[in-house]
Design a protein around this motif. Structure first.
Motif, PDB file in Angstrom:
ATOM      1  N   VAL A   1       3.192  -5.514  -9.724  1.00  0.00           N
ATOM      2  CA  VAL A   1       2.666  -4.300  -9.089  1.00  0.00           C
ATOM      3  C   VAL A   1       1.177  -4.462  -8.800  1.00  0.00           C
ATOM      4  O   VAL A   1       0.698  -4.111  -7.711  1.00  0.00           O
ATOM      5  CB  VAL A   1       2.921  -3.067  -9.979  1.00  0.00           C
ATOM      6  N   ASN A   2       0.437  -5.010  -9.757  1.00  0.00           N
ATOM      7  CA  ASN A   2      -1.001  -5.210  -9.550  1.00  0.00           C
ATOM      8  C   ASN A   2      -1.269  -6.223  -8.440  1.00  0.00           C
ATOM      9  O   ASN A   2      -2.209  -6.073  -7.655  1.00  0.00           O
ATOM     10  CB  ASN A   2      -1.657  -5.669 -10.850  1.00  0.00           C
ATOM     11  N   GLN A   3      -0.426  -7.254  -8.369  1.00  0.00           N
ATOM     12  CA  GLN A   3      -0.580  -8.249  -7.314  1.00  0.00           C
ATOM     13  C   GLN A   3      -0.367  -7.628  -5.936  1.00  0.00           C
ATOM     14  O   GLN A   3      -1.160  -7.845  -5.009  1.00  0.00           O
ATOM     15  CB  GLN A   3       0.421  -9.392  -7.527  1.00  0.00           C
ATOM     16  N   VAL A   4       0.709  -6.827  -5.802  1.00  0.00           N
ATOM     17  CA  VAL A   4       0.994  -6.166  -4.525  1.00  0.00           C
ATOM     18  C   VAL A   4      -0.126  -5.184  -4.176  1.00  0.00           C
ATOM     19  O   VAL A   4      -0.580  -5.111  -3.026  1.00  0.00           O
ATOM     20  CB  VAL A   4       2.355  -5.454  -4.579  1.00  0.00           C
ATOM     21  N   LYS A   5      -0.571  -4.434  -5.167  1.00  0.00           N
ATOM     22  CA  LYS A   5      -1.643  -3.462  -4.945  1.00  0.00           C
ATOM     23  C   LYS A   5      -2.902  -4.133  -4.393  1.00  0.00           C
ATOM     24  O   LYS A   5      -3.521  -3.634  -3.441  1.00  0.00           O
ATOM     25  CB  LYS A   5      -1.958  -2.737  -6.261  1.00  0.00           C
ATOM     26  N   LYS A   6      -3.280  -5.264  -4.963  1.00  0.00           N
ATOM     27  CA  LYS A   6      -4.478  -5.973  -4.499  1.00  0.00           C
ATOM     28  C   LYS A   6      -4.334  -6.430  -3.051  1.00  0.00           C
ATOM     29  O   LYS A   6      -5.277  -6.342  -2.264  1.00  0.00           O
ATOM     30  CB  LYS A   6      -4.753  -7.170  -5.412  1.00  0.00           C
ATOM     31  N   ARG A   7      -3.150  -6.947  -2.701  1.00  0.00           N
ATOM     32  CA  ARG A   7      -2.940  -7.386  -1.332  1.00  0.00           C
ATOM     33  C   ARG A   7      -3.025  -6.201  -0.376  1.00  0.00           C
ATOM     34  O   ARG A   7      -3.643  -6.274   0.688  1.00  0.00           O
ATOM     35  CB  ARG A   7      -1.572  -8.061  -1.168  1.00  0.00           C
ATOM     36  N   LEU A   8      -2.388  -5.091  -0.733  1.00  0.00           N
ATOM     37  CA  LEU A   8      -2.360  -3.922   0.148  1.00  0.00           C
ATOM     38  C   LEU A   8      -3.762  -3.359   0.368  1.00  0.00           C
ATOM     39  O   LEU A   8      -4.075  -2.861   1.454  1.00  0.00           O
ATOM     40  CB  LEU A   8      -1.443  -2.845  -0.433  1.00  0.00           C
ATOM     41  N   GLU A   9      -4.582  -3.420  -0.649  1.00  0.00           N
ATOM     42  CA  GLU A   9      -5.943  -2.899  -0.514  1.00  0.00           C
ATOM     43  C   GLU A   9      -6.747  -3.707   0.499  1.00  0.00           C
ATOM     44  O   GLU A   9      -7.664  -3.183   1.133  1.00  0.00           O
ATOM     45  CB  GLU A   9      -6.623  -2.877  -1.881  1.00  0.00           C
ATOM     46  N   THR A  10      -6.400  -4.991   0.670  1.00  0.00           N
ATOM     47  CA  THR A  10      -7.094  -5.796   1.679  1.00  0.00           C
ATOM     48  C   THR A  10      -6.576  -5.504   3.086  1.00  0.00           C
ATOM     49  O   THR A  10      -7.251  -5.804   4.068  1.00  0.00           O
ATOM     50  CB  THR A  10      -6.930  -7.310   1.386  1.00  0.00           C
ATOM     51  N   TRP A  11      -5.388  -4.953   3.187  1.00  0.00           N
ATOM     52  CA  TRP A  11      -4.815  -4.618   4.495  1.00  0.00           C
ATOM     53  C   TRP A  11      -5.203  -3.219   4.963  1.00  0.00           C
ATOM     54  O   TRP A  11      -5.110  -2.909   6.148  1.00  0.00           O
ATOM     55  CB  TRP A  11      -3.292  -4.662   4.454  1.00  0.00           C
ATOM     56  N   LYS A  12      -5.568  -2.361   4.026  1.00  0.00           N
ATOM     57  CA  LYS A  12      -5.646  -0.924   4.283  1.00  0.00           C
ATOM     58  C   LYS A  12      -6.519  -0.569   5.478  1.00  0.00           C
ATOM     59  O   LYS A  12      -6.123   0.237   6.336  1.00  0.00           O
ATOM     60  CB  LYS A  12      -6.151  -0.204   3.025  1.00  0.00           C
ATOM     61  N   ASP A  13      -7.700  -1.154   5.569  1.00  0.00           N
ATOM     62  CA  ASP A  13      -8.631  -0.790   6.642  1.00  0.00           C
ATOM     63  C   ASP A  13      -8.032  -1.068   8.016  1.00  0.00           C
ATOM     64  O   ASP A  13      -8.147  -0.248   8.944  1.00  0.00           O
ATOM     65  CB  ASP A  13      -9.953  -1.554   6.477  1.00  0.00           C
ATOM     66  N   VAL A  14      -7.394  -2.227   8.167  1.00  0.00           N
ATOM     67  CA  VAL A  14      -6.799  -2.577   9.457  1.00  0.00           C
ATOM     68  C   VAL A  14      -5.663  -1.626   9.804  1.00  0.00           C
ATOM     69  O   VAL A  14      -5.563  -1.134  10.940  1.00  0.00           O
ATOM     70  CB  VAL A  14      -6.292  -4.037   9.443  1.00  0.00           C
ATOM     71  N   PHE A  15      -4.795  -1.340   8.836  1.00  0.00           N
ATOM     72  CA  PHE A  15      -3.646  -0.472   9.093  1.00  0.00           C
ATOM     73  C   PHE A  15      -4.083   0.941   9.469  1.00  0.00           C
ATOM     74  O   PHE A  15      -3.470   1.579  10.321  1.00  0.00           O
ATOM     75  CB  PHE A  15      -2.721  -0.452   7.883  1.00  0.00           C
ATOM     76  N   GLN A  16      -5.154   1.420   8.833  1.00  0.00           N
ATOM     77  CA  GLN A  16      -5.614   2.770   9.146  1.00  0.00           C
ATOM     78  C   GLN A  16      -6.405   2.798  10.460  1.00  0.00           C
ATOM     79  O   GLN A  16      -6.227   3.716  11.266  1.00  0.00           O
ATOM     80  CB  GLN A  16      -6.461   3.306   7.991  1.00  0.00           C
ATOM     81  N   LYS A  17      -7.257   1.815  10.657  1.00  0.00           N
ATOM     82  CA  LYS A  17      -8.075   1.781  11.873  1.00  0.00           C
ATOM     83  C   LYS A  17      -7.205   1.659  13.114  1.00  0.00           C
ATOM     84  O   LYS A  17      -7.449   2.320  14.136  1.00  0.00           O
ATOM     85  CB  LYS A  17      -9.070   0.621  11.795  1.00  0.00           C
ATOM     86  N   LYS A  18      -6.188   0.823  13.052  1.00  0.00           N
ATOM     87  CA  LYS A  18      -5.301   0.597  14.194  1.00  0.00           C
ATOM     88  C   LYS A  18      -4.122   1.572  14.217  1.00  0.00           C
ATOM     89  O   LYS A  18      -3.304   1.513  15.131  1.00  0.00           O
ATOM     90  CB  LYS A  18      -4.773  -0.844  14.176  1.00  0.00           C
ATOM     91  N   GLN A  19      -4.055   2.445  13.197  1.00  0.00           N
ATOM     92  CA  GLN A  19      -2.973   3.438  13.099  1.00  0.00           C
ATOM     93  C   GLN A  19      -1.602   2.764  13.217  1.00  0.00           C
ATOM     94  O   GLN A  19      -0.747   3.158  14.021  1.00  0.00           O
ATOM     95  CB  GLN A  19      -3.135   4.524  14.160  1.00  0.00           C
TER      96      GLN A  19
END
Length: 549
Positions: A373-391
C-alpha cells in the motif's frame, strides 16, 4: 452502568490479559483494504465542500458505512491522515467491545468470561478490527446496544441501548435488524404509557428521517451497493461456501445449534424465563436472520468479514449455555478451555496457498500488505499533479480504489458499479465472484469520457496500441480515449509504457494497401472513437477517408 473502577478480581485480571494480548495483536496486524479508500474519498469530498459524493456532481451512495464515513471526515477535517486515524479509532472500538463483553460476564454472573476471551483471541477479529472499514465500530455498537437493552429495565438503559442500535443501523444498513427487534420487544413486552411509546419509537423515527434524507439526496432508499453486489437475486450456493469456510475455520461454532437444541429439549415446553426471552429475542433471532440474509445474497469476497460483527454473540451464547446447561464447575472449566483452545487453534484454510483465494473468497489482509500500500501510495503521489492538471479521467478495477483516492480525479468504478447507477443496475445471467461481476463496457466508459482504464479487465478489443504498462508497479491497463496532449504528458512523466498512437497510425497507413478494405473500414470506425473524435488530426483522418473511397 457497571463501573470499571470496581475492585480487581481474578476474572478481571485474566480478562485484562486477554484484552491486552488482543489489542497488541490488533495493532500488530493493522492494515488497510482497498475498499476503505472508497469511504475515504467520500469523506474527503465532504470535507472539501463537494458533498457526500464519490465524483463531484454525481449523487450515488457507493458506501455502506454512513456513520464511519462521517467519522473519517471528522478526522480529515482535523488534518489527520485517514489510514492512521482509522487504525487508532478501530483499536478504541475494539477496546470498547471488550469492555462490554466483560459487562455481559458480570451481568450473566458467569464463572468463566468466555465472551471477552473468545473475542480478544479470535484471529480474524484481530485482523478486521482494523482494515480501514467500519467493522470495529459496527461490532462495538451492536454489542454495547444489545447489552443495555438486555441488562436494564430502567428507561434510561433502554433509551441508551436503542440509541446505540440506531447508530449501528446508521453505520451499516443491516444494523436495522437489531434495532427493529429491540424496538418490537420493548413495545410488545407490556402496556406502556404514551410517553414510553414515544422514547421507544424515537430511534426508529430518526432512522426513518435518515431514509428520507437518503432518498432525497441519492434518489434511493437503499445504497447503490445493494444493486452493485446483489445481482437482483439470491446466490445461495456461494453464500453456503462463504458460511462453510468461516465455520470450518472456527469449528467450535458448530456447537451452537447443538447446544441450543439441547437447551430447548431440556426446557420441555416450559416457559422461557423473562431474561432468557429478552436475550434470545434481541440477540439470537436477529443474528440468525443476519446469517440467513448474507448466505442468501452470496456472502462476501473477503473471508470472515461479515461474520465478525456477530462473532461476539457466538461467544456470549457459549458463555450463557455454559452457565445454564452445566452445573458442575469442572465441566464448565473444561467447556471454557475447549472453546478457547479451538479459537486459538483455528483451522486456516488458506495456509500454503500461493494466492489466498478460495471460491472467490480472499484472505485480503495477505494481499493488501502495508508495504505494498505504501509503495502504491508513493507512486500515485508522483502522478497526482499530471492527472489533476490534465484532468485525466480514469476507470478503476476492483483493487484500485486507492488510485481514485490519491489521484483525486474523476474515477469510474468499473467492476461492480459501486459508485455508478448504470453499471450497478445491469442484470446478471451468470454469477461469478461476488462483488466483481458487473463490468463497465468500453462504450460506456467512452460515454463517461474516461481516458484510462487502470486495470486489465479482459474486455474485448484489446490491442497493442491501446494497452499501457506500469513501469514501477505490476500490471497493465487500457487506453479508452487517446488524447494526444494527455498521453504526451504521461510519456513525459515516465511512469507508463505505451505505443504513441500517431506513430501507430503512420505505420498502419503505410501498410494499408496490404489490408482488405472492409478491415480498414472497421478499424477506422474504432480509430475514430478512440482517437479522431478527440484530436485535431485532419491529415491522418483524410488519409483514411481516401483509402475508403
Amino acid at each position: 452502568m457497571l463501573s470499571i473502577f470496581m475492585p480487581l478480581s481474578k476474572a478481571k485480571i485474566v480478562s485484562l490479559f486477554a484484552y491486552v494480548f488482543g489489542a497488541i495483536s490488533v495493532w500488530g496486524y493493522r492494515w488497510v483494504c482497498d475498499d476503505a479508500f472508497v469511504s475515504f474519498r467520500y469523506a474527503k469530498n465532504l470535507v472539501n465542500g463537494y458533498g457526500l459524493v464519490y465524483n463531484v456532481g454525481e449523487y450515488v451512495e457507493g458506501y455502506t458505512n454512513f456513520l464511519w464515513t462521517l467519522l473519517i471526515a471528522a478526522g480529515l477535517k482535523l488534518n489527520l491522515e485517514p489510514i492512521l486515524f482509522s487504525e487508532v479509532m478501530s483499536l478504541l472500538f475494539f477496546t470498547g467491545t471488550c469492555y462490554f463483553l466483560f459487562c455481559y460476564y458480570l451481568h450473566f454472573n458467569s464463572k468463566y468470561p468466555i465472551g471477552i476471551f473468545g473475542f480478544a483471541l479470535h484471529h480474524h477479529v484481530q485482523i478486521f478490527s482494523t482494515g480501514g472499514l467500519e467493522t470495529s465500530l459496527y461490532t462495538f455498537l451492536l454489542v454495547a446496544g444489545c447489552f443495555f437493552c438486555i441488562s436494564s429495565e430502567k428507561n434510561t438503559g433502554i433509551i441508551s441501548g436503542l440509541a446505540l442500535l440506531l447508530l449501528a443501523a446508521l453505520t451499516r444498513p443491516d444494523g436495522i435488524l437489531f434495532l427493529a427487534f429491540a424496538t418490537v420487544y420493548f413495545l410488545w413486552k407490556k402496556s406502556r404509557s404514551y410517553r414510553e411509546w414515544i422514547y421507544i419509537l424515537f430511534p426508529a423515527f430518526l432512522y426513518a428521517l435518515f431514509l428520507v434524507w437518503r432518498y432525497v439526496y441519492y434518489g434511493s432508499l437503499v445504497p447503490n451497493t445493494f444493486y452493485a453486489k446483489s445481482g437482483y437475486g439470491s446466490y445461495w450456493e456461494q453464500g453456503f461456501r462463504y458460511l462453510k469456510l468461516y465455520f470450518l475455520a472456527y469449528y467450535q461454532f458448530f456447537l451452537i445449534p447443538v447446544l441450543l437444541a439441547y437447551y430447548l429439549i431440556r426446557l420441555k415446553g416450559q416457559v422461557f424465563y423473562p431474561q432468557v426471552k429478552k436475550t434470545f429475542f434481541i440477540i439470537l433471532v436477529p443474528t440468525i436472520i443476519y446469517i440467513l440474509y448474507y448466505t442468501g445474497v452470496g456472502g462476501d469476497f473477503m473471508f470472515a468479514r461479515f461474520f465478525i460483527p456477530i462473532t461476539p454473540f457466538f461467544y456470549l451464547l457459549f458463555e450463557y449455555f455454559n452457565n445454564i446447561l452445566f452445573q458442575k464447575e469442572r465441566i464448565q472449566w473444561v467447556f471454557f478451555t475447549i472453546i478457547l483452545l479451538s479459537t486459538v487453534l483455528y483451522y486456516n484454510p488458506y495456509k500454503g496457498l500461493a494466492l489466498p483465494l478460495i471460491d472467490g473468497i480472499a484472505e485480503e489482509n495477505k494481499i493488501y500488505k502495508r508495504e505494498l500500500v505504501n509503495q502504491v501510495k508513493k507512486r500515485l503521489e508522483t502522478w497526482k499533479d499530471v492527472f489533476q492538471k490534465k484532468q485525466i479521467r480514469i476507470a478503476i478495477g476492483g483493487s484500485q480504489a486507492i488510485f481514485a483516492y490519491y489521484l483525486d480525479t474523476y474515477a469510474l468504478e468499473a467492476v461492480t458499479g459501486l459508485t455508478d447507477k448504470h453499471i450497478a443496475s445491469q442484470h446478471l445471467f451468470t454469477r461469478k465472484r461476488i462483488g466483481h461481476e458487473k463490468l463497465a463496457s468500453i462504450d460506456y466508459m467512452r460515454e463517461k469520457n474516461v481516458h484510462l482504464l487502470m486495470a486489465d479487465l479482459g474486455l474485448p478489443g484489446e490491442s497493442e496500441y491501446n494497452t499501457f504498462y506500469y513501469k514501477n508497479l505490476p500490471g497493465k491497463g487500457r487506453i479508452i480515449i487517446y488524447d494526444s496532449k494527455i498521453m504526451g504528458s504521461l510519456q513525459e512523466l515516465g511512469e507508463f509504457e505505451f505505443i504513441p498512437f500517431e506513430k501507430y497510425l503512420d505505420n498502419y497507413l503505410q501498410n494499408a494497401k496490404y489490408i482488405r478494405k472492409d478491415v480498414v473500414q472497421s478499424d477506422f470506425l474504432e480509430f475514430q472513437k478512440y482517437y479522431f473524435d478527440h484530436n485535431d488530426d485532419k491529415n491522418r483522418k483524410q488519409a483514411f477517408l481516401n483509402l475508403l473511397k
